[in-house]
Design a protein around this motif. Structure first.
Motif, PDB file in Angstrom:
ATOM      1  N   ASN A   1      25.687  32.955  36.733  1.00 36.37           N
ATOM      2  CA  ASN A   1      26.114  34.110  37.664  1.00 36.37           C
ATOM      3  C   ASN A   1      24.942  35.012  36.712  1.00 36.37           C
ATOM      4  O   ASN A   1      24.559  35.843  37.742  1.00 36.37           O
ATOM      5  CB  ASN A   1      27.496  34.417  36.800  1.00 36.37           C
ATOM      6  CG  ASN A   1      28.488  33.902  37.558  1.00 36.37           C
ATOM      7  OD1 ASN A   1      28.374  33.298  38.926  1.00 36.37           O
ATOM      8  ND2 ASN A   1      29.772  33.911  37.066  1.00 36.37           N
TER       9      ASN A   1
ATOM     10  N   LYS B   1      22.185  34.763  39.141  1.00 41.32           N
ATOM     11  CA  LYS B   1      22.721  35.408  40.512  1.00 41.32           C
ATOM     12  C   LYS B   1      22.691  36.864  40.575  1.00 41.32           C
ATOM     13  O   LYS B   1      22.326  37.365  41.553  1.00 41.32           O
ATOM     14  CB  LYS B   1      23.906  34.775  40.895  1.00 41.32           C
ATOM     15  CG  LYS B   1      23.786  33.461  41.506  1.00 41.32           C
ATOM     16  CD  LYS B   1      25.127  32.997  42.422  1.00 41.32           C
ATOM     17  CE  LYS B   1      26.355  32.931  41.608  1.00 41.32           C
ATOM     18  NZ  LYS B   1      27.674  32.285  42.524  1.00 41.32           N
ATOM     19  N   TYR B   2      23.219  37.381  39.505  1.00 35.85           N
ATOM     20  CA  TYR B   2      23.438  38.790  39.791  1.00 35.85           C
ATOM     21  C   TYR B   2      22.457  39.884  39.127  1.00 35.85           C
ATOM     22  O   TYR B   2      22.499  40.824  38.910  1.00 35.85           O
ATOM     23  CB  TYR B   2      24.658  39.305  39.407  1.00 35.85           C
ATOM     24  CG  TYR B   2      25.873  38.304  40.063  1.00 35.85           C
ATOM     25  CD1 TYR B   2      26.125  38.699  41.404  1.00 35.85           C
ATOM     26  CD2 TYR B   2      26.628  37.408  39.793  1.00 35.85           C
ATOM     27  CE1 TYR B   2      26.925  37.986  42.373  1.00 35.85           C
ATOM     28  CE2 TYR B   2      27.491  36.676  40.445  1.00 35.85           C
ATOM     29  CZ  TYR B   2      27.584  36.989  41.929  1.00 35.85           C
ATOM     30  OH  TYR B   2      28.368  36.107  42.503  1.00 35.85           O
TER      31      TYR B   2
ATOM     32  N   ASP C   1      22.796  40.420  30.551  1.00 31.92           N
ATOM     33  CA  ASP C   1      21.775  40.287  31.756  1.00 31.92           C
ATOM     34  C   ASP C   1      21.536  41.854  31.823  1.00 31.92           C
ATOM     35  O   ASP C   1      22.077  42.624  31.643  1.00 31.92           O
ATOM     36  CB  ASP C   1      22.268  39.595  32.927  1.00 31.92           C
ATOM     37  CG  ASP C   1      23.546  40.281  33.474  1.00 31.92           C
ATOM     38  OD1 ASP C   1      23.485  41.358  33.840  1.00 31.92           O
ATOM     39  OD2 ASP C   1      24.407  39.409  33.819  1.00 31.92           O
TER      40      ASP C   1
ATOM     41  N   ILE D   1      29.188  45.143  36.505  1.00 35.30           N
ATOM     42  CA  ILE D   1      30.475  44.971  37.266  1.00 35.30           C
ATOM     43  C   ILE D   1      31.384  46.148  36.817  1.00 35.30           C
ATOM     44  O   ILE D   1      31.509  46.819  35.818  1.00 35.30           O
ATOM     45  CB  ILE D   1      31.275  43.680  36.609  1.00 35.30           C
ATOM     46  CG1 ILE D   1      30.303  42.514  36.557  1.00 35.30           C
ATOM     47  CG2 ILE D   1      32.582  43.552  37.292  1.00 35.30           C
ATOM     48  CD1 ILE D   1      30.781  41.284  35.814  1.00 35.30           C
TER      49      ILE D   1
ATOM     50  N   ILE E   1      37.821  39.372  37.783  1.00 41.22           N
ATOM     51  CA  ILE E   1      36.711  38.109  38.060  1.00 41.22           C
ATOM     52  C   ILE E   1      37.140  36.966  37.600  1.00 41.22           C
ATOM     53  O   ILE E   1      36.537  35.904  37.904  1.00 41.22           O
ATOM     54  CB  ILE E   1      35.236  38.652  37.813  1.00 41.22           C
ATOM     55  CG1 ILE E   1      35.158  39.031  36.348  1.00 41.22           C
ATOM     56  CG2 ILE E   1      34.763  39.821  38.652  1.00 41.22           C
ATOM     57  CD1 ILE E   1      33.811  39.183  36.053  1.00 41.22           C
TER      58      ILE E   1
ATOM     59  N   GLN F   1      36.078  37.008  43.848  1.00 41.52           N
ATOM     60  CA  GLN F   1      35.167  37.751  44.718  1.00 41.52           C
ATOM     61  C   GLN F   1      35.352  39.107  44.886  1.00 41.52           C
ATOM     62  O   GLN F   1      35.227  39.604  45.992  1.00 41.52           O
ATOM     63  CB  GLN F   1      35.019  37.057  45.977  1.00 41.52           C
ATOM     64  CG  GLN F   1      34.603  35.537  46.087  1.00 41.52           C
ATOM     65  CD  GLN F   1      33.258  35.243  46.658  1.00 41.52           C
ATOM     66  OE1 GLN F   1      32.835  36.099  47.596  1.00 41.52           O
ATOM     67  NE2 GLN F   1      32.714  34.271  46.361  1.00 41.52           N
TER      68      GLN F   1
ATOM     69  N   GLY G   1      33.297  41.449  43.737  1.00 39.49           N
ATOM     70  CA  GLY G   1      32.338  42.274  43.385  1.00 39.49           C
ATOM     71  C   GLY G   1      31.326  42.613  44.724  1.00 39.49           C
ATOM     72  O   GLY G   1      32.128  43.198  45.410  1.00 39.49           O
TER      73      GLY G   1
ATOM     74  N   GLY H   1      29.516  32.514  45.985  1.00 37.47           N
ATOM     75  CA  GLY H   1      30.176  31.146  45.704  1.00 37.47           C
ATOM     76  C   GLY H   1      31.630  31.233  46.023  1.00 37.47           C
ATOM     77  O   GLY H   1      31.910  32.383  46.413  1.00 37.47           O
TER      78      GLY H   1
ATOM     79  N   GLY I   1      34.006  31.591  44.084  1.00 32.62           N
ATOM     80  CA  GLY I   1      34.887  32.453  42.989  1.00 32.62           C
ATOM     81  C   GLY I   1      35.569  31.529  42.305  1.00 32.62           C
ATOM     82  O   GLY I   1      36.875  31.884  41.761  1.00 32.62           O
TER      83      GLY I   1
ATOM     84  N   GLY J   1      34.205  29.932  39.411  1.00 28.61           N
ATOM     85  CA  GLY J   1      33.225  29.549  38.166  1.00 28.61           C
ATOM     86  C   GLY J   1      33.900  30.110  36.996  1.00 28.61           C
ATOM     87  O   GLY J   1      34.093  29.595  36.051  1.00 28.61           O
ATOM     88  N   LEU J   2      34.324  31.504  36.845  1.00 30.42           N
ATOM     89  CA  LEU J   2      34.671  32.246  35.904  1.00 30.42           C
ATOM     90  C   LEU J   2      36.237  31.849  35.721  1.00 30.42           C
ATOM     91  O   LEU J   2      36.512  31.585  34.273  1.00 30.42           O
ATOM     92  CB  LEU J   2      34.612  33.688  36.078  1.00 30.42           C
ATOM     93  CG  LEU J   2      33.168  34.161  36.036  1.00 30.42           C
ATOM     94  CD1 LEU J   2      33.049  35.780  36.154  1.00 30.42           C
ATOM     95  CD2 LEU J   2      32.403  33.859  34.514  1.00 30.42           C
TER      96      LEU J   2
HETATM   97  P1  ADP Z   1      31.271  33.140  42.173  1.00 29.23           P
HETATM   98  O1  ADP Z   1      29.877  33.320  41.556  1.00 29.23           O
HETATM   99  O2  ADP Z   1      31.235  31.827  42.991  1.00 29.23           O
HETATM  100  O3  ADP Z   1      31.527  34.175  43.454  1.00 29.23           O
HETATM  101  P2  ADP Z   1      32.470  33.402  39.794  1.00 29.23           P
HETATM  102  O4  ADP Z   1      33.894  33.113  39.420  1.00 29.23           O
HETATM  103  O5  ADP Z   1      31.299  32.682  39.002  1.00 29.23           O
HETATM  104  O6  ADP Z   1      32.519  33.195  41.229  1.00 29.23           O
HETATM  105  O7  ADP Z   1      32.296  34.827  39.616  1.00 29.23           O
HETATM  106  C1  ADP Z   1      33.146  35.757  40.251  1.00 29.23           C
HETATM  107  C2  ADP Z   1      32.606  37.245  40.604  1.00 29.23           C
HETATM  108  O8  ADP Z   1      32.128  37.872  39.306  1.00 29.23           O
HETATM  109  C3  ADP Z   1      31.294  37.093  41.465  1.00 29.23           C
HETATM  110  O9  ADP Z   1      31.588  37.056  42.667  1.00 29.23           O
HETATM  111  C4  ADP Z   1      30.583  38.659  40.914  1.00 29.23           C
HETATM  112  O10 ADP Z   1      31.066  39.320  41.867  1.00 29.23           O
HETATM  113  C5  ADP Z   1      31.073  38.814  39.558  1.00 29.23           C
HETATM  114  N1  ADP Z   1      30.043  38.340  38.426  1.00 29.23           N
HETATM  115  C6  ADP Z   1      30.068  37.207  37.411  1.00 29.23           C
HETATM  116  N2  ADP Z   1      29.193  37.132  36.773  1.00 29.23           N
HETATM  117  C7  ADP Z   1      28.130  38.415  36.956  1.00 29.23           C
HETATM  118  C8  ADP Z   1      27.193  39.194  36.587  1.00 29.23           C
HETATM  119  N3  ADP Z   1      26.655  38.381  35.441  1.00 29.23           N
HETATM  120  N4  ADP Z   1      26.807  40.422  36.839  1.00 29.23           N
HETATM  121  C9  ADP Z   1      27.439  41.004  37.856  1.00 29.23           C
HETATM  122  N5  ADP Z   1      28.604  40.177  38.502  1.00 29.23           N
HETATM  123  C10 ADP Z   1      29.058  39.264  38.163  1.00 29.23           C
END
Ligand code: ADP
Length: 421
Positions: free
Chosen positions: A279, A282-283, A307, A312, A320, A326, A328, A343, A345, A347-348
């Motif tokens: 993540n 990605k972000y 990061d 957020i 999240i 999702q 964000g 993704g 949503g 992972g977390l």
């Molecule tokens: P995914 O990445 O598959 O959308 P996650 O459960 O991993 O699902 O994350 C959920 C949401 O949390 C993401 O869609 C994003 O909006 C937010 N997020 C997670 N990690 C970060 C980060 N490091 N910086 C900004 N937003 C984040």
């Protein structure tokens, strides 16, 4: 004249005035007059005895059966009725008694009416609180049912998807073998695309299965001694290519807790850290920095993933961690490690399930979401610094770990909205 005699004197005009002003229709009026008579008797008894509690049974009866519409419309019907009764009492006393006696009567009756008003306010509030908590319970039950069916759906869908995916994988591999014989490079390229798709689909299905395992409290951990620093190195190695491609810098700091052996499930912890780091990749826009750091706390090790990404918003910081959140930014890129690559949503929520199964907790800190200023996010993970395995057989296998966890260098300070139970 004594006050109770004054009361008897105005009883009949009082009854007529109150019933006429409050009950419409002759049937309703008759039923209502009985209630009012009873109320008037109680007021007389309260005055004679000096104890306003004589009114309690009537007030309880009046407030015990509010209609559903009253509750929904937040109406205080009994309080309104009593206010009307007070006003009629004033009028009737002034109209029917000499000024001094009217004053006498009203001075005596006022504390009793005040008592009644307070009592009714309390009873009506209690009735409303009971109604609201019943409503909340019903909503909670509906949500739990919905969540259960969502969880069941995920589990069924994941298992149903697995079979056709295995078929596609098998046929793709047969085609690859055939192509290898004929040597067609174009088909080879197409097959690489199919394989990437298969791999991604398998990861999503695995995530769906993990989520339903966690939802049903079925996650079992395989506790073994591990070294956090070693996990970080594995992560770095695994995501090296993506980090390079996105021109990011990954800094892994050495801290006291990362250098000691602890009991944890290395595979699951790797998966949890991987999700958080992925993540962060990605972000965080290209050329940003991701830092893994930590510290020891009494009985725990805290690991932070910071990061320099888009951040957020505070209202999304607990959302999240819920499945399919999702919440964000709008995601546009389909690549797994591309900037803002979307993704499902999951992972977390999986990460949180793994950390909580270890007896730990996870939360995020960020000053807010801003794609221009990039305030960044810091994920905090607390895991117990276990030096003993819960299963004695495992401990026999690996021996007791060095108990010399260095002196804590901080106090645990999770924020109020920490996701821990
Ligand atoms: P995914 O990445 O598959 O959308 P996650 O459960 O991993 O699902 O994350 C959920 C949401 O949390 C993401 O869609 C994003 O909006 C937010 N997020 C997670 N990690 C970060 C980060 N490091 N910086 C900004 N937003 C984040």
């Amino acid at each position: 004249m004594k006050v109770h005699q004054l009361l008897t004197l105005i009883r009949s005009p009082w009854l007529i005035r109150v019933s006429n002003s409050l009950a419409r229709g002759s049937d309703a009026r008759e039923a209502f007059i009985n209630q009012l008579e009873h109320f008037y008797d109680s007021v007389e008894q309260a005055i004679t005895s000096g104890n306003p509690a004589w009114l309690d049974s009537t007030l309880l009866e009046w407030t015990s059966s509010p209609t559903l519409t009253d509750l929904q419309q937040k109406k205080n019907n009994v309080a309104e009725l009593l206010n009307k009764i007070i006003s009629v009492t004033n009028d009737v006393a002034i109209e029917n008694l000499p000024e001094e006696e009217a004053l006498d009567l009203l001075t005596t009756v006022t504390p009793i009416y005040t008592y009644a008003l307070e009592k009714i306010a309390r009873l009506e509030t209690e009735a409303r609180v009971t109604y609201i908590s019943d409503e909340l319970n019903q909503v909670k039950q509906k949500l739990e049912k919905l969540d259960r069916s969502k969880s069941n759906f995920i589990s069924v869908a994941a298992h149903e998807l697995k079979t056709p995916l295995t078929l596609i994988e098998g046929y793709a591999s047969m085609i690859r073998d055939l192509v290898a014989e004929t040597g067609n490079p174009q088909i080879d390229t197409l097959l690489v695309g199919i394989n990437i798709g298969i791999q991604r689909l398998r990861e999503i299905i695995d995530d769906m299965i993990d989520v339903s395992v966690i939802d049903n409290d079925l996650l079992s951990l395989n506790m073994q001694p591990l070294w956090l620093h070693h996990l970080f190195e594995l992560l770095k190695h695994d995501l090296e290519e993506a980090i390079k491609e996105r021109h990011l810098t990954l800094e892994i700091k050495e801290f006291l807790g990362s250098e000691v052996w602890i009991y944890a499930d290395s595979e699951r912890l790797f998966q949890a850290f991987h999700n958080v780091l992925l993540n962060a990749i990605k972000y965080t826009p290209d050329s940003g920095t991701i830092t893994i750091d930590g510290r020891t706390l009494p009985g725990f090790i805290e690991i932070t993933f910071a990061d320099t990404g888009i951040g957020i918003s505070p209202e999304n910081q607990s959302l999240i961690f819920r499945k399919f959140s999702q919440s964000g930014p709008s995601l546009h890129s389909s690549g797994k490690t591309k900037f803002k690559g979307g993704g499902p949503g999951l992972g977390l929520p999986i990460t949180r399930g793994i950390i909580e199964a270890h007896g730990g907790t996870i939360w995020v800190e960020s000053t807010g979401y801003d794609e221009m200023k990039c305030p960044g996010s810091t994920f905090h993970i607390l895991i117990p610094a276990r030096t003993e395995a819960s299963d004695p057989k495992i401990e026999k296998l690996f021996g007791k770990l060095e108990k010399a966890l260095p002196e804590p260098d901080g106090q645990p300070n999770p924020p109020a909205d920490s996701t821990s139970p």
